[in-house]
Design an enzyme around this catalytic site. Structure first.
Site, PDB file in Angstrom:
ATOM      1  N   HIS A  97     -10.736  -0.827  -1.324  1.00 20.45           N
ATOM      2  CA  HIS A  97     -10.795  -1.834  -2.513  1.00 20.45           C
ATOM      3  C   HIS A  97      -9.342  -1.969  -3.234  1.00 20.45           C
ATOM      4  O   HIS A  97      -9.100  -3.072  -4.012  1.00 20.45           O
ATOM      5  CB  HIS A  97     -11.999  -1.371  -3.538  1.00 20.45           C
ATOM      6  CG  HIS A  97     -11.389  -0.136  -4.664  1.00 20.45           C
ATOM      7  ND1 HIS A  97     -11.558   1.287  -4.327  1.00 20.45           N
ATOM      8  CD2 HIS A  97     -10.623  -0.054  -5.665  1.00 20.45           C
ATOM      9  CE1 HIS A  97     -11.166   1.736  -5.299  1.00 20.45           C
ATOM     10  NE2 HIS A  97     -10.402   1.107  -6.089  1.00 20.45           N
ATOM     11  N   ASP A 128     -14.484   3.187   1.935  1.00 14.47           N
ATOM     12  CA  ASP A 128     -13.631   2.742   0.858  1.00 14.47           C
ATOM     13  C   ASP A 128     -12.300   3.597   1.284  1.00 14.47           C
ATOM     14  O   ASP A 128     -11.496   3.936   0.196  1.00 14.47           O
ATOM     15  CB  ASP A 128     -14.085   3.081  -0.248  1.00 14.47           C
ATOM     16  CG  ASP A 128     -13.323   2.086  -1.665  1.00 14.47           C
ATOM     17  OD1 ASP A 128     -12.408   1.308  -1.232  1.00 14.47           O
ATOM     18  OD2 ASP A 128     -13.495   2.574  -2.704  1.00 14.47           O
ATOM     19  N   SER A 211      -6.563   4.671  -8.167  1.00 17.76           N
ATOM     20  CA  SER A 211      -7.280   4.408  -6.903  1.00 17.76           C
ATOM     21  C   SER A 211      -6.214   4.398  -5.495  1.00 17.76           C
ATOM     22  O   SER A 211      -5.249   3.823  -5.746  1.00 17.76           O
ATOM     23  CB  SER A 211      -7.890   3.112  -6.644  1.00 17.76           C
ATOM     24  OG  SER A 211      -9.190   3.046  -7.339  1.00 17.76           O
TER      25      SER A 211
END
Length: 358
Positions: A97, A128, A211
């Site tokens: 993402h 992911d 992230s």
């Protein structure tokens, strides 16, 4: 809190920060003023490590000195996230993402503030994870050391490293709060919709922009990739001290395959081999997963399931939504047999499905 209550929690992604919101200079990490002591601290076993406040601080600084140079900031179009240098050839592992649909990126490495170009190798939204590669590998690029998921235990001290809110090379500390969590991302929140098993839960502060960064133990080993943070629906905001990282075992499995083959060739993830959608009753409450597509020759097809059937249970686990179905299968393996309860023309039936692979 039982497992079903946990799964009903709402999660938000540690989404990359919108580019331009924070244009900060590189924040340098702490260093140990005594290199010999830092080396001794790094090599000491957990039982031998000092426990005084001063020595613990020195140990933190030694870990930061060892690992922070391997954590990078990634700018993808209009967002900013983090990544970890995977090898000396310039491969960087991050979240799917973070890269989104982009193919090229700007990367800032700790060996210098010069912005470097990078290109996508491959992305694997089902976990992911993604790998990008620097177009030109700078001299002195340092790769991270990746640990062993089997050795991650509740109570271990960990550091989270990344670029929260665009503040590159930031470090926070906490502990491993739990292991073995199964968590689903919300596509509505910008995620891939992945359901990820065996996640590491941590109390280390992690925020948007973290992230793809690193969750690190005191042996200077990356044990996870921070990806999700919990939100409290009642407060409509973040739940402090509850974050999640993809386990290092899965990170290495996916990254190694992408680097070798340009794609994931063996996911190790079980599936019914169907396309489904959540169905609701007259009160608009979810009651199961309707099959809108069945892969020819797949597990569901061979077990006699067909389009229009509504899956309501996997074993003894109630299935009400697509997320619940993904979570029920998250810890299973391809080739494993599961009992599936389903509705066909209003009648309840069961069948045994030999699981396929995502």
């Amino acid at each position: 809190m039982d497992a079903s209550q946990f799964r009903r929690r709402v999660y938000r992604l540690l989404l990359p920060l919108t580019a331009g919101v924070c244009a900060m200079a590189l924040v340098s990490g702490c260093t140990d003023s005594d290199p010999a002591r830092a080396d001794a601290t790094k090599s000491a076993s957990p039982q031998q490590r000092p426990t005084s406040a001063g020595d613990l601080q020195s140990e933190y600084q030694a870990v930061i000195k060892n690992v922070l140079p391997t954590v990078v900031q990634i700018e993808a179009a209009n967002s900013i996230g983090s990544g970890v240098v995977y090898d000396d050839k310039g491969h960087i592992v991050t979240n799917a993402h973070v890269v989104g649909r982009e193919k090229t990126f700007k990367v800032t490495v700790a060996t210098g503030e010069k912005v470097l170009g990078a290109s996508l190798v491959a992305t694997y939204p089902q976990q992911d994870l993604a790998v990008i590669k620097l177009d030109n590998v700078p001299s002195g690029l340092k790769a991270a050391t990746f640990g062993d998921s089997e050795k991650v235990e509740v109570g271990q001290i960990v550091l989270a490293m990344g670029s929260p809110l665009g503040l590159s090379s930031s470090v926070t500390q906490g502990i491993v709060s739990a292991v073995g969590r199964t968590v689903s991302e919300s596509p509505a929140g910008g995620g891939t919709g992945a359901t990820i098993a065996n996640m590491v839960q941590t109390s280390a502060a992690i925020n948007p922009g973290n992230s793809g960064g690193a969750l690190v133990n005191l042996n200077s080993e990356v044990i996870g990739i921070p990806t999700l943070a919990a939100t409290d629906p009642q407060m409509n905001g973040a739940a402090p001290g509850i974050g999640f990282a993809i386990p290092v075992s899965m990170v290495k499995t996916v990254a190694d395959q992408i680097i070798k083959s340009g794609k994931v060739t063996d996911s190790g993830r079980a599936a019914l081999n169907i396309i489904g959608r959540t169905v609701v009753d007259d009160s608009y409450q979810p009651v199961g997963v309707a099959l809108v597509g069945v892969t020819a020759g797949g597990g569901a097809d061979k077990a006699g399931l067909r389009v229009g059937d509504i899956v309501t249970k996997i074993g003894d686990t109630r299935i009400t939504t697509m997320t619940a179905l993904a979570e029920a299968l998250a810890n299973d393996k391809p080739g494993q047999k599961v009992e599936v309860t389903y509705l066909r023309d209003g009648a309840e039936n069961t069948t045994v499905v030999t699981l396929g692979e995502i």
